[in-house]
Design an enzyme around this catalytic site. Structure first.
Site, mmCIF file in Angstrom:
data_model
loop_
_atom_site.group_PDB
_atom_site.id
_atom_site.type_symbol
_atom_site.label_atom_id
_atom_site.label_comp_id
_atom_site.label_asym_id
_atom_site.label_seq_id
_atom_site.Cartn_x
_atom_site.Cartn_y
_atom_site.Cartn_z
ATOM 1 N N LYS A 299 -8.535 -6.931 -7.233
ATOM 2 C CA LYS A 299 -10.063 -5.830 -7.071
ATOM 3 C C LYS A 299 -8.402 -4.478 -7.546
ATOM 4 O O LYS A 299 -9.837 -3.520 -7.718
ATOM 5 C CB LYS A 299 -10.299 -5.926 -5.747
ATOM 6 C CG LYS A 299 -11.251 -7.232 -5.723
ATOM 7 C CD LYS A 299 -11.945 -6.574 -4.168
ATOM 8 C CE LYS A 299 -11.439 -6.529 -3.232
ATOM 9 N NZ LYS A 299 -10.037 -7.798 -2.414
ATOM 10 N N ARG B 80 -19.134 -5.667 3.358
ATOM 11 C CA ARG B 80 -18.369 -7.192 3.579
ATOM 12 C C ARG B 80 -18.794 -7.639 4.437
ATOM 13 O O ARG B 80 -18.336 -8.869 4.095
ATOM 14 C CB ARG B 80 -17.293 -6.447 4.995
ATOM 15 C CG ARG B 80 -16.176 -6.833 5.100
ATOM 16 C CD ARG B 80 -15.455 -7.040 6.068
ATOM 17 N NE ARG B 80 -16.423 -6.420 7.723
ATOM 18 C CZ ARG B 80 -15.766 -5.478 9.012
ATOM 19 N NH1 ARG B 80 -15.058 -4.726 7.875
ATOM 20 N NH2 ARG B 80 -16.666 -5.700 9.428
ATOM 21 N N ARG C 33 4.051 -11.720 -4.443
ATOM 22 C CA ARG C 33 3.808 -10.072 -3.784
ATOM 23 C C ARG C 33 4.747 -9.468 -3.690
ATOM 24 O O ARG C 33 5.539 -10.151 -2.352
ATOM 25 C CB ARG C 33 2.856 -10.169 -3.463
ATOM 26 C CG ARG C 33 1.901 -8.426 -3.870
ATOM 27 C CD ARG C 33 0.646 -8.112 -3.447
ATOM 28 N NE ARG C 33 0.053 -9.308 -2.198
ATOM 29 C CZ ARG C 33 -1.021 -8.796 -2.305
ATOM 30 N NH1 ARG C 33 -1.567 -8.978 -2.481
ATOM 31 N NH2 ARG C 33 -0.973 -9.667 -0.554
ATOM 32 N N ARG D 21 4.808 -8.345 1.598
ATOM 33 C CA ARG D 21 3.821 -7.657 2.943
ATOM 34 C C ARG D 21 3.666 -8.621 3.977
ATOM 35 O O ARG D 21 3.672 -10.077 4.244
ATOM 36 C CB ARG D 21 2.657 -7.340 2.739
ATOM 37 C CG ARG D 21 2.339 -6.724 1.665
ATOM 38 C CD ARG D 21 0.959 -7.159 0.288
ATOM 39 N NE ARG D 21 0.381 -5.994 -0.587
ATOM 40 C CZ ARG D 21 -0.197 -5.509 -0.833
ATOM 41 N NH1 ARG D 21 -1.847 -5.821 -0.640
ATOM 42 N NH2 ARG D 21 -0.142 -4.524 -1.404
ATOM 43 N N ARG E 130 -7.329 -14.872 6.307
ATOM 44 C CA ARG E 130 -8.258 -14.103 4.993
ATOM 45 C C ARG E 130 -9.557 -14.416 4.439
ATOM 46 O O ARG E 130 -10.108 -13.706 4.384
ATOM 47 C CB ARG E 130 -7.623 -13.439 4.688
ATOM 48 C CG ARG E 130 -6.265 -12.295 5.438
ATOM 49 C CD ARG E 130 -5.019 -11.975 4.878
ATOM 50 N NE ARG E 130 -5.521 -10.586 3.983
ATOM 51 C CZ ARG E 130 -4.942 -10.170 3.295
ATOM 52 N NH1 ARG E 130 -3.388 -11.033 3.125
ATOM 53 N NH2 ARG E 130 -4.908 -9.583 2.420
#
Length: 216
Positions: free
Chosen positions: A17, A91, A130, A157, A168
């Site tokens: 995104k 959301r 990532r 992260r 998530r």
């Protein structure tokens, strides 16, 4: 031909995104809103809404719809009649309905919803690869130790692990996926299905083509 001024971008975590949002903003001249950034701004500015939001964020709880709705309404009001892109909002279907009501009152509406439909398996691979710069926030999908932008240290992260991702993804399926379906039922969705890794520029080209077809 439809005029595309008001965009919503939906997708799972690590679905691309951010990258495609920047492409859309540059291509269509959009003011981009990330609800995460907006929440941080309100908290840092110590606004009333920010203080309310922080009371939930400190407890690792989702900020209630009414607080997020008020923040987004305030931002959209500042945009007047400008072109915009919402990333991370709505959301929930309740937020989508509240947004529709607010826009209808202002005599406008959502023009298009870009749905980044990326397979769970591919997203899991991305998350494990990532890395993010601890200094400037630049993100890459390679195991680099040093940021090519500023020389900062590249780190994983904190929430880039399978346990956090599973939570998530569950939230995405329960709350955000119904939002995509909500707009799809109204014929407002341009869906980008990605099942294998591709260059972001290639995805952007396909997205531009699909949007051109949607405008006809």
């Amino acid at each position: 031909m439809k005029e595309l001024k008001h965009f919503i971008l939906v997708g799972a975590p690590a679905s691309g995104k951010g990258t495609q949002g920047r492409f859309l903003a540059d291509t269509f001249g959009l003011h981009s809103l990330s609800t995460g950034s907006l929440l941080r701004r309100e908290v840092e500015s110590c606004t009333e809404l920010g203080r309310k939001a922080l009371s939930y964020m400190d407890r690792a709880m989702l900020v209630p719809d009414e607080i997020v709705n008020d923040m987004v309404r305030g931002w959209l009001s500042e945009m007047d009649h400008g072109a915009w892109l919402l990333d991370g909002y709505p959301r929930t279907v309740a937020q989508a309905e509240a947004l529709d009501h607010f826009l209808n009152q202002r005599g406008t509406s959502v023009d298009v919803v870009v749905w980044m439909d990326v397979s769970r398996e591919l997203i899991e691979q991305r998350i494990m690869r990532r890395r993010e710069c601890s200094t400037c926030g630049y993100v890459v999908q390679t195991p680099e130790e040093e940021c090519s932008k500023c020389g900062g240290k590249m780190v994983s992260r904190k929430d880039d692990n399978m346990e956090a991702f599973a939570r998530r993804w569950k939230d995405f399926e329960a709350m955000t996926l119904p939002v995509a379906r909500y707009y799809e039922a109204r014929g407002l969705v341009v869906k980008m299905t990605v099942s294998e890794e591709r260059e972001p520029a290639d995805v952007s080209r396909d997205l531009a083509r699909k949007l051109e077809e949607y405008r006809q």
